[in-house]
Design a protein around this motif. Sequence first.
Motif, PDB file in Angstrom:
ATOM      1  N   ASN A  22       0.800  -1.222   0.000  1.00  0.00           N
ATOM      2  CA  ASN A  22       0.000   0.000   0.000  1.00  0.00           C
ATOM      3  C   ASN A  22       0.835   1.276   0.000  1.00  0.00           C
ATOM      4  O   ASN A  22       0.297   2.364  -0.187  1.00  0.00           O
ATOM      5  N   ILE A  23       2.138   1.153   0.233  1.00  0.00           N
ATOM      6  CA  ILE A  23       2.945   2.346   0.503  1.00  0.00           C
ATOM      7  C   ILE A  23       3.068   3.262  -0.710  1.00  0.00           C
ATOM      8  O   ILE A  23       2.710   4.448  -0.642  1.00  0.00           O
ATOM      9  N   GLU A  24       3.579   2.763  -1.820  1.00  0.00           N
ATOM     10  CA  GLU A  24       3.792   3.648  -2.971  1.00  0.00           C
ATOM     11  C   GLU A  24       2.489   4.230  -3.515  1.00  0.00           C
ATOM     12  O   GLU A  24       2.430   5.447  -3.786  1.00  0.00           O
ATOM     13  N   PRO A  25       1.413   3.442  -3.698  1.00  0.00           N
ATOM     14  CA  PRO A  25       0.168   4.049  -4.192  1.00  0.00           C
ATOM     15  C   PRO A  25      -0.344   5.168  -3.291  1.00  0.00           C
ATOM     16  O   PRO A  25      -0.808   6.207  -3.787  1.00  0.00           O
ATOM     17  N   LEU A  26      -0.245   4.980  -1.975  1.00  0.00           N
ATOM     18  CA  LEU A  26      -0.740   6.008  -1.063  1.00  0.00           C
ATOM     19  C   LEU A  26       0.139   7.250  -1.107  1.00  0.00           C
ATOM     20  O   LEU A  26      -0.372   8.383  -1.106  1.00  0.00           O
ATOM     21  N   ILE A  27       1.435   7.079  -1.161  1.00  0.00           N
ATOM     22  CA  ILE A  27       2.330   8.233  -1.250  1.00  0.00           C
ATOM     23  C   ILE A  27       2.035   9.040  -2.514  1.00  0.00           C
ATOM     24  O   ILE A  27       2.000  10.278  -2.490  1.00  0.00           O
ATOM     25  N   ARG A  28       1.838   8.356  -3.638  1.00  0.00           N
ATOM     26  CA  ARG A  28       1.527   9.061  -4.888  1.00  0.00           C
ATOM     27  C   ARG A  28       0.233   9.866  -4.756  1.00  0.00           C
ATOM     28  O   ARG A  28       0.116  10.989  -5.270  1.00  0.00           O
ATOM     29  N   GLU A  29      -0.756   9.308  -4.065  1.00  0.00           N
ATOM     30  CA  GLU A  29      -2.026  10.027  -3.875  1.00  0.00           C
ATOM     31  C   GLU A  29      -1.839  11.244  -2.977  1.00  0.00           C
ATOM     32  O   GLU A  29      -2.423  12.309  -3.225  1.00  0.00           O
ATOM     33  N   ILE A  30      -1.051  11.096  -1.908  1.00  0.00           N
ATOM     34  CA  ILE A  30      -0.792  12.224  -1.020  1.00  0.00           C
ATOM     35  C   ILE A  30      -0.075  13.335  -1.774  1.00  0.00           C
ATOM     36  O   ILE A  30      -0.396  14.523  -1.641  1.00  0.00           O
ATOM     37  N   GLU A  31       0.905  12.950  -2.596  1.00  0.00           N
ATOM     38  CA  GLU A  31       1.665  13.921  -3.379  1.00  0.00           C
ATOM     39  C   GLU A  31       0.741  14.705  -4.304  1.00  0.00           C
ATOM     40  O   GLU A  31       0.858  15.933  -4.425  1.00  0.00           O
ATOM     41  N   ARG A  32      -0.193  14.015  -4.949  1.00  0.00           N
ATOM     42  CA  ARG A  32      -1.135  14.711  -5.835  1.00  0.00           C
ATOM     43  C   ARG A  32      -2.076  15.614  -5.047  1.00  0.00           C
ATOM     44  O   ARG A  32      -2.376  16.735  -5.462  1.00  0.00           O
ATOM     45  N   ALA A  33      -2.563  15.125  -3.900  1.00  0.00           N
ATOM     46  CA  ALA A  33      -3.521  15.896  -3.110  1.00  0.00           C
ATOM     47  C   ALA A  33      -2.917  17.196  -2.588  1.00  0.00           C
ATOM     48  O   ALA A  33      -3.608  18.218  -2.499  1.00  0.00           O
ATOM     49  N   LEU A  34      -1.630  17.185  -2.257  1.00  0.00           N
ATOM     50  CA  LEU A  34      -0.983  18.350  -1.657  1.00  0.00           C
ATOM     51  C   LEU A  34      -0.089  19.105  -2.646  1.00  0.00           C
ATOM     52  O   LEU A  34       0.737  19.919  -2.235  1.00  0.00           O
ATOM     53  N   ALA A  35      -0.255  18.831  -3.934  1.00  0.00           N
ATOM     54  CA  ALA A  35       0.535  19.528  -4.950  1.00  0.00           C
ATOM     55  C   ALA A  35       0.365  21.042  -4.809  1.00  0.00           C
ATOM     56  O   ALA A  35      -0.747  21.546  -4.640  1.00  0.00           O
ATOM     57  N   GLY A  36       1.470  21.765  -4.848  1.00  0.00           N
ATOM     58  CA  GLY A  36       1.430  23.211  -4.702  1.00  0.00           C
ATOM     59  C   GLY A  36       1.528  23.689  -3.273  1.00  0.00           C
ATOM     60  O   GLY A  36       1.600  24.899  -3.023  1.00  0.00           O
ATOM     61  N   ARG A  37       1.535  22.764  -2.310  1.00  0.00           N
ATOM     62  CA  ARG A  37       1.667  23.125  -0.900  1.00  0.00           C
ATOM     63  C   ARG A  37       3.026  22.648  -0.380  1.00  0.00           C
ATOM     64  O   ARG A  37       3.655  21.770  -0.952  1.00  0.00           O
ATOM     65  N   SER A  38       3.441  23.244   0.719  1.00  0.00           N
ATOM     66  CA  SER A  38       4.698  22.876   1.348  1.00  0.00           C
ATOM     67  C   SER A  38       4.440  21.736   2.332  1.00  0.00           C
ATOM     68  O   SER A  38       3.757  21.938   3.349  1.00  0.00           O
TER      69      SER A  38
END
Length: 249
Positions: A22-38
């Motif tokens: 589950n690790i890589e798919p979830l990280i990719r989703e978090i990265e997309r959700a917070l794109a543009g934020r620090s």
Amino acid sequence: MTPFPTAPDISVIVPVRNEAGNIEPLIREIERALAGRSFEIVYVDDGSSDGTPAELARLAAAMPFLRTLRHATSCGQSCAVRTGVRAARGALIVTIDGDGQNDPAYMPALVDALVAGGEAMGMIAGQRLGRKDTGFKRWQSRTANRVRGWVLRDGTRDTGCGLKAIRRDVYLALPYFDALHRFMPALVKREGFDVGHVDVVDRPRLSGTSNYGFLDRLWVGILDLIGVWWLIRRRRRVPVVIGGTADAR
């Protein structure tokens, strides 16, 4: 050159045990959700015995926003979250379960609601809709939430949702015990802060099986509920500092 030259605004804390798939798919989703934020993502491996450590090491080498910590032996979800929060560099904390049932797409709404609430708002709790667990597990969760709500009057329908946004200083002010994550709204209110809510749609876990059972939580949960009730009763009032000469350190 350090990959973390400045502290991020948001630290996402992900406790995991035996969740390699589950690790890589979830990280990719978090990265997309917070794109543009620090932001940074802090994974805490709670003593996994599968390929979780190797997977985290592989991904951390390629992702500068990913930090990893590992417990030598399993200490439980609340302990893993606490380890992550203590290591976090962001002033705003977002927690999320590592099995993929929590959708990271709701993270911006949680963070924005926390910031919009000002200094009085201590936490925004996700509340699940459309639970994807078994019928027995949904019944178990509903029963526990009803009993907890009746005893603690915390105004929260679903404290078991892993998606929460909380100020780091508020979290660190809470009394720690091993099931803290299930009683955070009541304890945040105990510290004199407001608690807000955002509805989130539940989904099936991405892969693997749950690490939690019914009987191993029942009696401990009852004792924890009594303990939190006692803590709330023993706090007469929250002090409001209106003056003085001491410098904040």
